[in-house]
Design a protein around this motif. Structure first.
Motif, short mmCIF file in Angstrom:
data_model
loop_
_atom_site.label_atom_id
_atom_site.label_comp_id
_atom_site.label_asym_id
_atom_site.label_seq_id
_atom_site.Cartn_x
_atom_site.Cartn_y
_atom_site.Cartn_z
N MET A 1 -7.95 20.50 -5.29
CA MET A 1 -6.56 20.19 -4.99
C MET A 1 -5.87 19.74 -6.28
SD MET A 1 -4.99 17.46 -2.23
CE MET A 1 -5.84 18.20 -0.85
N LYS A 2 -4.79 20.40 -6.63
CA LYS A 2 -4.07 20.05 -7.86
C LYS A 2 -3.17 18.84 -7.63
CE LYS A 2 -4.27 24.52 -10.05
NZ LYS A 2 -3.56 25.62 -10.66
N LYS A 3 -3.21 17.92 -8.60
CA LYS A 3 -2.40 16.70 -8.54
C LYS A 3 -1.06 16.94 -9.25
CE LYS A 3 -5.55 14.53 -10.65
NZ LYS A 3 -6.28 13.55 -11.43
N VAL A 4 0.03 16.58 -8.57
CA VAL A 4 1.37 16.88 -9.07
C VAL A 4 2.20 15.61 -9.22
CG1 VAL A 4 3.49 18.22 -8.66
CG2 VAL A 4 1.29 19.12 -7.88
N LEU A 5 2.95 15.55 -10.33
CA LEU A 5 3.97 14.53 -10.56
C LEU A 5 5.31 15.22 -10.42
CD1 LEU A 5 4.99 11.73 -11.58
CD2 LEU A 5 4.71 12.62 -13.91
N ILE A 6 6.16 14.70 -9.53
CA ILE A 6 7.49 15.28 -9.30
C ILE A 6 8.53 14.44 -10.04
CG2 ILE A 6 9.26 15.75 -7.56
CD1 ILE A 6 6.95 16.06 -5.52
N VAL A 7 9.36 15.10 -10.85
CA VAL A 7 10.40 14.40 -11.61
C VAL A 7 11.76 15.00 -11.27
CG1 VAL A 7 11.18 13.68 -13.89
CG2 VAL A 7 8.73 14.07 -13.49
N ILE A 36 12.28 9.16 -18.97
CA ILE A 36 11.52 8.01 -19.49
C ILE A 36 10.42 7.62 -18.51
CG2 ILE A 36 11.67 5.57 -20.13
CD1 ILE A 36 14.58 6.25 -21.13
N GLU A 37 10.81 7.53 -17.23
CA GLU A 37 9.84 7.19 -16.19
C GLU A 37 8.77 8.29 -16.10
OE1 GLU A 37 10.15 6.51 -11.47
OE2 GLU A 37 11.86 5.72 -12.59
N ALA A 38 9.16 9.54 -16.27
CA ALA A 38 8.22 10.65 -16.21
C ALA A 38 7.13 10.52 -17.28
CB ALA A 38 8.96 11.98 -16.39
N ILE A 39 7.53 10.17 -18.49
CA ILE A 39 6.57 10.02 -19.59
C ILE A 39 5.59 8.90 -19.27
CG2 ILE A 39 6.32 9.36 -22.02
CD1 ILE A 39 9.20 10.68 -22.36
N ASN A 40 6.09 7.77 -18.82
CA ASN A 40 5.22 6.64 -18.49
C ASN A 40 4.26 6.98 -17.35
OD1 ASN A 40 6.35 4.99 -20.46
ND2 ASN A 40 7.96 4.28 -19.09
N LYS A 41 4.77 7.65 -16.32
CA LYS A 41 3.90 8.02 -15.19
C LYS A 41 2.89 9.09 -15.60
CE LYS A 41 6.26 6.09 -11.39
NZ LYS A 41 6.72 6.23 -10.02
N TYR A 42 3.29 9.99 -16.50
CA TYR A 42 2.35 11.00 -16.98
C TYR A 42 1.16 10.32 -17.64
CZ TYR A 42 0.32 15.20 -18.85
OH TYR A 42 -0.57 16.22 -19.11
N LYS A 43 1.44 9.33 -18.49
CA LYS A 43 0.36 8.59 -19.18
C LYS A 43 -0.54 7.88 -18.18
CE LYS A 43 3.19 7.46 -23.21
NZ LYS A 43 3.85 6.33 -23.90
N MET A 44 0.05 7.27 -17.15
CA MET A 44 -0.73 6.51 -16.16
C MET A 44 -1.52 7.39 -15.21
SD MET A 44 1.75 3.32 -14.93
CE MET A 44 2.26 4.31 -13.55
N LEU A 45 -0.93 8.49 -14.75
CA LEU A 45 -1.49 9.26 -13.65
C LEU A 45 -2.27 10.51 -14.05
CD1 LEU A 45 1.62 9.02 -11.27
CD2 LEU A 45 -0.47 7.64 -11.17
N SER A 46 -2.02 11.04 -15.24
CA SER A 46 -2.67 12.28 -15.71
C SER A 46 -2.63 13.39 -14.67
CB SER A 46 -4.12 12.00 -16.11
OG SER A 46 -4.17 11.07 -17.14
N PRO A 47 -1.44 13.82 -14.27
CA PRO A 47 -1.35 14.90 -13.27
C PRO A 47 -1.79 16.24 -13.83
CG PRO A 47 0.81 14.45 -14.19
CD PRO A 47 -0.12 13.41 -14.76
N ASP A 48 -2.15 17.15 -12.92
CA ASP A 48 -2.50 18.52 -13.34
C ASP A 48 -1.23 19.31 -13.63
OD1 ASP A 48 -5.29 18.14 -12.86
OD2 ASP A 48 -4.91 18.38 -10.72
N ILE A 49 -0.16 19.02 -12.87
CA ILE A 49 1.11 19.75 -12.99
C ILE A 49 2.26 18.75 -12.88
CG2 ILE A 49 2.61 21.53 -11.97
CD1 ILE A 49 0.10 22.74 -10.68
N VAL A 50 3.32 19.00 -13.63
CA VAL A 50 4.56 18.22 -13.51
C VAL A 50 5.68 19.18 -13.14
CG1 VAL A 50 6.23 16.74 -14.71
CG2 VAL A 50 3.80 16.60 -15.31
N THR A 51 6.45 18.84 -12.10
CA THR A 51 7.68 19.58 -11.83
C THR A 51 8.80 18.74 -12.43
OG1 THR A 51 8.09 18.57 -9.66
CG2 THR A 51 6.79 20.61 -9.70
N MET A 52 9.60 19.32 -13.30
CA MET A 52 10.56 18.56 -14.10
C MET A 52 11.98 19.10 -13.94
SD MET A 52 10.72 16.14 -16.59
CE MET A 52 9.12 16.11 -17.41
#
Length: 117
Positions: A1-7, A36-52
């Motif tokens: 299952m791919k982990k996603v960060l939604i921005v 800015i929040e996206a960069i911080n969450k990327y560092k914390m969560l290490s998602p497989d994919i980001v929708t930006m």
């Protein structure tokens, strides 16, 4: 299952994307309302994919993409843009985006784009 960060700066868009992704087997591990929040969450969560999203307050999606790629050159970021932002989409691809989705989006297009990554 791919982990996603939604921005996206719009709450409705984040919720809509989350529903689509979870319904199709993706795990949404976080969301952010600006670059800015996206960069911080990327560092914390290490998602497989980001929708930006591209147009956001404080830091736009292209700037956030550039910063995320500095942190992780292998980051997989898919840009989401409104119609009429083709030049920004091209700039995003040149800065390392793996693809783009046009708003208003259809569920099948979102899943097709993210499944390719």
């Amino acid at each position: 299952m791919k982990k996603v960060l939604i921005v996206d700066d719009a709450v409705y868009m984040r919720l809509s994307l989350k529903e689509i992704l979870e319904r199709n087997g993706f795990e949404v591990i976080g969301d952010a309302e600006n670059g800015i929040e996206a960069i911080n969450k990327y560092k914390m969560l290490s998602p497989d994919i980001v929708t930006m999203d591209i147009t956001m307050p404080e830091m736009d999606g292209v700037q956030a993409l550039t910063e995320i790629k500095k942190i992780d050159s292998n980051a997989k970021v898919v840009m989401i843009s409104a119609m009429g932002q083709e030049s920004i989409v091209r700039e995003s691809i040149m800065n390392g985006a793996k693809g783009f989705i046009v708003k208003p989006f259809k569920e099948e297009n979102v899943i097709k784009s993210l499944s390719k990554i």
